[in-house]
Write a protein that holds these residues in place. Structure first.
Motif, PDB file in Angstrom:
ATOM      1  N   ALA A 108       0.819  -1.207   0.000  1.00  0.00           N
ATOM      2  CA  ALA A 108       0.000   0.000   0.000  1.00  0.00           C
ATOM      3  C   ALA A 108       0.853   1.257   0.000  1.00  0.00           C
ATOM      4  O   ALA A 108       0.492   2.267  -0.604  1.00  0.00           O
ATOM      5  N   ASP A 109       2.014   1.201   0.678  1.00  0.00           N
ATOM      6  CA  ASP A 109       2.868   2.391   0.756  1.00  0.00           C
ATOM      7  C   ASP A 109       3.805   2.524  -0.437  1.00  0.00           C
ATOM      8  O   ASP A 109       4.548   3.496  -0.550  1.00  0.00           O
ATOM      9  N   ARG A 110       3.788   1.503  -1.324  1.00  0.00           N
ATOM     10  CA  ARG A 110       4.612   1.498  -2.545  1.00  0.00           C
ATOM     11  C   ARG A 110       6.110   1.632  -2.240  1.00  0.00           C
ATOM     12  O   ARG A 110       6.894   2.075  -3.087  1.00  0.00           O
ATOM     13  N   ALA A 111       6.517   1.249  -1.025  1.00  0.00           N
ATOM     14  CA  ALA A 111       7.927   1.319  -0.651  1.00  0.00           C
ATOM     15  C   ALA A 111       8.706   0.199  -1.346  1.00  0.00           C
ATOM     16  O   ALA A 111       8.330  -0.978  -1.264  1.00  0.00           O
ATOM     17  N   ILE A 112       9.786   0.553  -2.030  1.00  0.00           N
ATOM     18  CA  ILE A 112      10.605  -0.419  -2.732  1.00  0.00           C
ATOM     19  C   ILE A 112      11.282  -1.351  -1.724  1.00  0.00           C
ATOM     20  O   ILE A 112      11.804  -0.905  -0.695  1.00  0.00           O
ATOM     21  N   VAL A 113      11.253  -2.645  -1.995  1.00  0.00           N
ATOM     22  CA  VAL A 113      11.865  -3.629  -1.115  1.00  0.00           C
ATOM     23  C   VAL A 113      13.367  -3.704  -1.422  1.00  0.00           C
ATOM     24  O   VAL A 113      13.777  -3.963  -2.555  1.00  0.00           O
ATOM     25  N   HIS A 114      14.181  -3.470  -0.395  1.00  0.00           N
ATOM     26  CA  HIS A 114      15.636  -3.530  -0.553  1.00  0.00           C
ATOM     27  C   HIS A 114      16.170  -4.797   0.101  1.00  0.00           C
ATOM     28  O   HIS A 114      15.631  -5.272   1.108  1.00  0.00           O
ATOM     29  N   TYR A 115      17.224  -5.347  -0.472  1.00  0.00           N
ATOM     30  CA  TYR A 115      17.815  -6.587   0.032  1.00  0.00           C
ATOM     31  C   TYR A 115      19.283  -6.619  -0.383  1.00  0.00           C
ATOM     32  O   TYR A 115      19.693  -5.955  -1.353  1.00  0.00           O
ATOM     33  N   PRO A 116      20.120  -7.380   0.337  1.00  0.00           N
ATOM     34  CA  PRO A 116      21.536  -7.465  -0.012  1.00  0.00           C
ATOM     35  C   PRO A 116      21.734  -8.054  -1.412  1.00  0.00           C
ATOM     36  O   PRO A 116      20.965  -8.914  -1.850  1.00  0.00           O
ATOM     37  N   GLU A 117      22.762  -7.607  -2.100  1.00  0.00           N
ATOM     38  CA  GLU A 117      23.019  -8.039  -3.473  1.00  0.00           C
ATOM     39  C   GLU A 117      23.203  -9.553  -3.569  1.00  0.00           C
ATOM     40  O   GLU A 117      22.875 -10.162  -4.601  1.00  0.00           O
ATOM     41  N   ARG A 118      23.689 -10.173  -2.503  1.00  0.00           N
ATOM     42  CA  ARG A 118      23.925 -11.625  -2.567  1.00  0.00           C
ATOM     43  C   ARG A 118      22.626 -12.423  -2.643  1.00  0.00           C
ATOM     44  O   ARG A 118      22.644 -13.637  -2.840  1.00  0.00           O
ATOM     45  N   TYR A 119      21.472 -11.738  -2.489  1.00  0.00           N
ATOM     46  CA  TYR A 119      20.187 -12.415  -2.612  1.00  0.00           C
ATOM     47  C   TYR A 119      19.432 -11.973  -3.866  1.00  0.00           C
ATOM     48  O   TYR A 119      18.221 -12.156  -3.965  1.00  0.00           O
ATOM     49  N   SER A 120      20.133 -11.390  -4.834  1.00  0.00           N
ATOM     50  CA  SER A 120      19.479 -10.953  -6.064  1.00  0.00           C
ATOM     51  C   SER A 120      19.079 -12.158  -6.908  1.00  0.00           C
ATOM     52  O   SER A 120      19.596 -13.272  -6.737  1.00  0.00           O
ATOM     53  N   ASP A 121      18.158 -11.957  -7.835  1.00  0.00           N
ATOM     54  CA  ASP A 121      17.707 -13.049  -8.696  1.00  0.00           C
ATOM     55  C   ASP A 121      18.870 -13.668  -9.463  1.00  0.00           C
ATOM     56  O   ASP A 121      18.936 -14.892  -9.635  1.00  0.00           O
ATOM     57  N   ASP A 122      19.795 -12.833  -9.936  1.00  0.00           N
ATOM     58  CA  ASP A 122      20.922 -13.334 -10.742  1.00  0.00           C
ATOM     59  C   ASP A 122      21.761 -14.332  -9.956  1.00  0.00           C
ATOM     60  O   ASP A 122      22.253 -15.313 -10.524  1.00  0.00           O
ATOM     61  N   VAL A 123      21.920 -14.108  -8.668  1.00  0.00           N
ATOM     62  CA  VAL A 123      22.733 -15.003  -7.849  1.00  0.00           C
ATOM     63  C   VAL A 123      22.063 -16.376  -7.748  1.00  0.00           C
ATOM     64  O   VAL A 123      22.729 -17.415  -7.852  1.00  0.00           O
ATOM     65  N   PHE A 124      20.755 -16.401  -7.569  1.00  0.00           N
ATOM     66  CA  PHE A 124      20.034 -17.675  -7.481  1.00  0.00           C
ATOM     67  C   PHE A 124      20.078 -18.417  -8.815  1.00  0.00           C
ATOM     68  O   PHE A 124      20.251 -19.632  -8.866  1.00  0.00           O
ATOM     69  N   VAL A 125      19.905 -17.676  -9.909  1.00  0.00           N
ATOM     70  CA  VAL A 125      19.933 -18.298 -11.243  1.00  0.00           C
ATOM     71  C   VAL A 125      21.310 -18.875 -11.528  1.00  0.00           C
ATOM     72  O   VAL A 125      21.447 -20.002 -12.034  1.00  0.00           O
ATOM     73  N   GLU A 126      22.352 -18.117 -11.194  1.00  0.00           N
ATOM     74  CA  GLU A 126      23.718 -18.598 -11.438  1.00  0.00           C
ATOM     75  C   GLU A 126      24.009 -19.852 -10.614  1.00  0.00           C
ATOM     76  O   GLU A 126      24.654 -20.792 -11.108  1.00  0.00           O
ATOM     77  N   ALA A 127      23.530 -19.892  -9.386  1.00  0.00           N
ATOM     78  CA  ALA A 127      23.759 -21.052  -8.533  1.00  0.00           C
ATOM     79  C   ALA A 127      23.079 -22.294  -9.105  1.00  0.00           C
ATOM     80  O   ALA A 127      23.650 -23.397  -9.081  1.00  0.00           O
ATOM     81  N   ARG A 128      21.870 -22.125  -9.632  1.00  0.00           N
ATOM     82  CA  ARG A 128      21.182 -23.269 -10.229  1.00  0.00           C
ATOM     83  C   ARG A 128      21.893 -23.740 -11.491  1.00  0.00           C
ATOM     84  O   ARG A 128      22.016 -24.936 -11.741  1.00  0.00           O
ATOM     85  N   ASP A 129      22.361 -22.786 -12.303  1.00  0.00           N
ATOM     86  CA  ASP A 129      23.104 -23.155 -13.512  1.00  0.00           C
ATOM     87  C   ASP A 129      24.383 -23.895 -13.155  1.00  0.00           C
ATOM     88  O   ASP A 129      24.778 -24.857 -13.825  1.00  0.00           O
ATOM     89  N   TRP A 130      25.057 -23.454 -12.102  1.00  0.00           N
ATOM     90  CA  TRP A 130      26.281 -24.116 -11.636  1.00  0.00           C
ATOM     91  C   TRP A 130      25.997 -25.558 -11.226  1.00  0.00           C
ATOM     92  O   TRP A 130      26.725 -26.481 -11.589  1.00  0.00           O
ATOM     93  N   LEU A 131      24.880 -25.749 -10.474  1.00  0.00           N
ATOM     94  CA  LEU A 131      24.523 -27.095 -10.034  1.00  0.00           C
ATOM     95  C   LEU A 131      24.183 -27.988 -11.222  1.00  0.00           C
ATOM     96  O   LEU A 131      24.610 -29.156 -11.275  1.00  0.00           O
ATOM     97  N   ARG A 132      23.448 -27.462 -12.179  1.00  0.00           N
ATOM     98  CA  ARG A 132      23.104 -28.249 -13.367  1.00  0.00           C
ATOM     99  C   ARG A 132      24.364 -28.662 -14.118  1.00  0.00           C
ATOM    100  O   ARG A 132      24.487 -29.771 -14.660  1.00  0.00           O
ATOM    101  N   GLY A 133      25.323 -27.745 -14.150  1.00  0.00           N
ATOM    102  CA  GLY A 133      26.590 -28.071 -14.814  1.00  0.00           C
ATOM    103  C   GLY A 133      27.336 -29.181 -14.122  1.00  0.00           C
ATOM    104  O   GLY A 133      27.909 -30.068 -14.767  1.00  0.00           O
ATOM    105  N   LEU A 134      27.354 -29.182 -12.802  1.00  0.00           N
ATOM    106  CA  LEU A 134      27.996 -30.258 -12.052  1.00  0.00           C
ATOM    107  C   LEU A 134      27.339 -31.601 -12.326  1.00  0.00           C
ATOM    108  O   LEU A 134      28.001 -32.631 -12.516  1.00  0.00           O
TER     109      LEU A 134
END
Length: 320
Positions: free
Chosen positions: A287-313
């Motif tokens: 309701a307040d339209r406040a942007i959600v902030h979070y540490p960079e280590r939890y960005s979407d790209d980090v999760f995607v890269e981790a899954r790609d790494w696991l698939r590669g293994l």
């Protein structure tokens, strides 16, 4: 706007806690798509949500949390036990109260005040200062307290009500802004039948209800770790008794973020593996339209890269 079989536009129906003049009506007034549609006043939260489940209404506006009293238990319990519902939006309404009476009544004439118990408790300091010898007559709702005076069925001299009451009834305003906390706010949610969540905006909230698998030391900590280890902030966590045995609780949770965020999706998967019952109530714009902030280590790209790494293994790809 939807149309019927002949192509004629049909109006949508919205249920809300009535009658006219309630804080819930004020919340519904904030919904752009509800304007010029059918507003259906009901008597309680369960009736509003049943309207949605059974198709009498397209959506229902209900109070879910108050900044003074916390979560609204009746709404939380209803959402936990009525399947097929989804929160699609939230709205904030400042909680201000007025003291009203029949025309001609003066403040010094007031000795018996009709008020819903919650409203009465939130105005007690003002009442003690200005009407120290008054008595309280409990009312079923914030509007019913005033309607009883208008209809002549109440013995009260005055009533505590929302300011919107003056737009619908011929009443004398004796005092305004009588609430003890000028910053009091009630949070409302718009509930529809189960639909896909709206697209993420970056300023979103996810609501859910989860149960613990069993009662053991650290069980609640394990539940909370599903979010903390993924950098997700919880803006609300409240316990409600499940009701099947003493000491058994479900937890109502509001988490910052959207189900389509990689970190939130991963947390919900972890929660699903941990909890015997998870109810997803919805991801929707704050309701307040406040942007959600979070540490960079939890960005979407980090999760995607981790899954790609696991698939590669797993596939035997050589590591770079």
């Amino acid at each position: 706007m939807s149309t019927d079989a002949t192509g004629i536009p049909t109006r949508r129906t919205y249920s809300y806690l009535g009658p006219a003049g309630t804080f819930t009506e004020a919340a519904l007034g904030q919904v752009p798509e509800a304007r010029d549609q059918i507003w259906r006043p009901v008597r309680n939260v369960a009736e509003a949500l049943t309207d949605v489940v059974e198709g009498r209404s397209d959506a229902a506006m209900i109070a879910i949390e108050n900044s003074i009293d916390g979560g609204v238990s009746t709404a939380q319990d209803a959402l936990a036990t009525m399947p097929g519902l989804r929160i699609v939006g939230e709205y904030l309404v400042p909680v201000n109260f007025v003291l009203v009476a029949r025309p001609g009544v003066r403040l010094e004439d007031v000795s018996l005040i009709a008020a819903h118990p919650v409203a009465y408790a939130q105005c007690l300091q003002w009442l003690s200062a200005h009407l120290p010898e008054h008595a309280h007559l409990p009312a079923a709702s914030n509007v019913a307290s005033a309607v009883g005076i208008v209809d002549g069925v109440s013995d009260a001299d005055a009533a505590i009500s929302p300011p919107g009451i003056l737009e619908h009834y011929d009443l004398e305003l004796l005092a305004s802004g009588i609430g003890d906390n000028a910053n009091a706010v009630t949070r409302f949610v718009l509930v529809a039948r189960t639909v896909a969540p709206p697209a993420p905006t970056g300023a979103d909230k996810t609501s859910l209800i989860a149960e613990l698998p069993d009662d053991h030391p650290g069980a609640l900590l394990e539940l909370l770790e599903q979010f903390s280890t993924r950098g997700i902030n919880l803006s609300l966590i409240e316990s409600r008794p499940i009701g099947d045995a003493l000491g058994r609780y479900r937890f109502v949770i509001d988490a910052d973020g959207h189900i389509q965020d990689e970190r939130m999706a991963d947390a919900l998967l972890g929660l699903r593996r941990f909890s015997p019952k998870v109810i997803f109530l919805g991801s929707y714009p704050r309701a307040d339209r406040a942007i959600v902030h979070y540490p960079e280590r939890y960005s979407d790209d980090v999760f995607v890269e981790a899954r790609d790494w696991l698939r590669g293994l797993i596939s035997g790809e050589p590591e770079a």
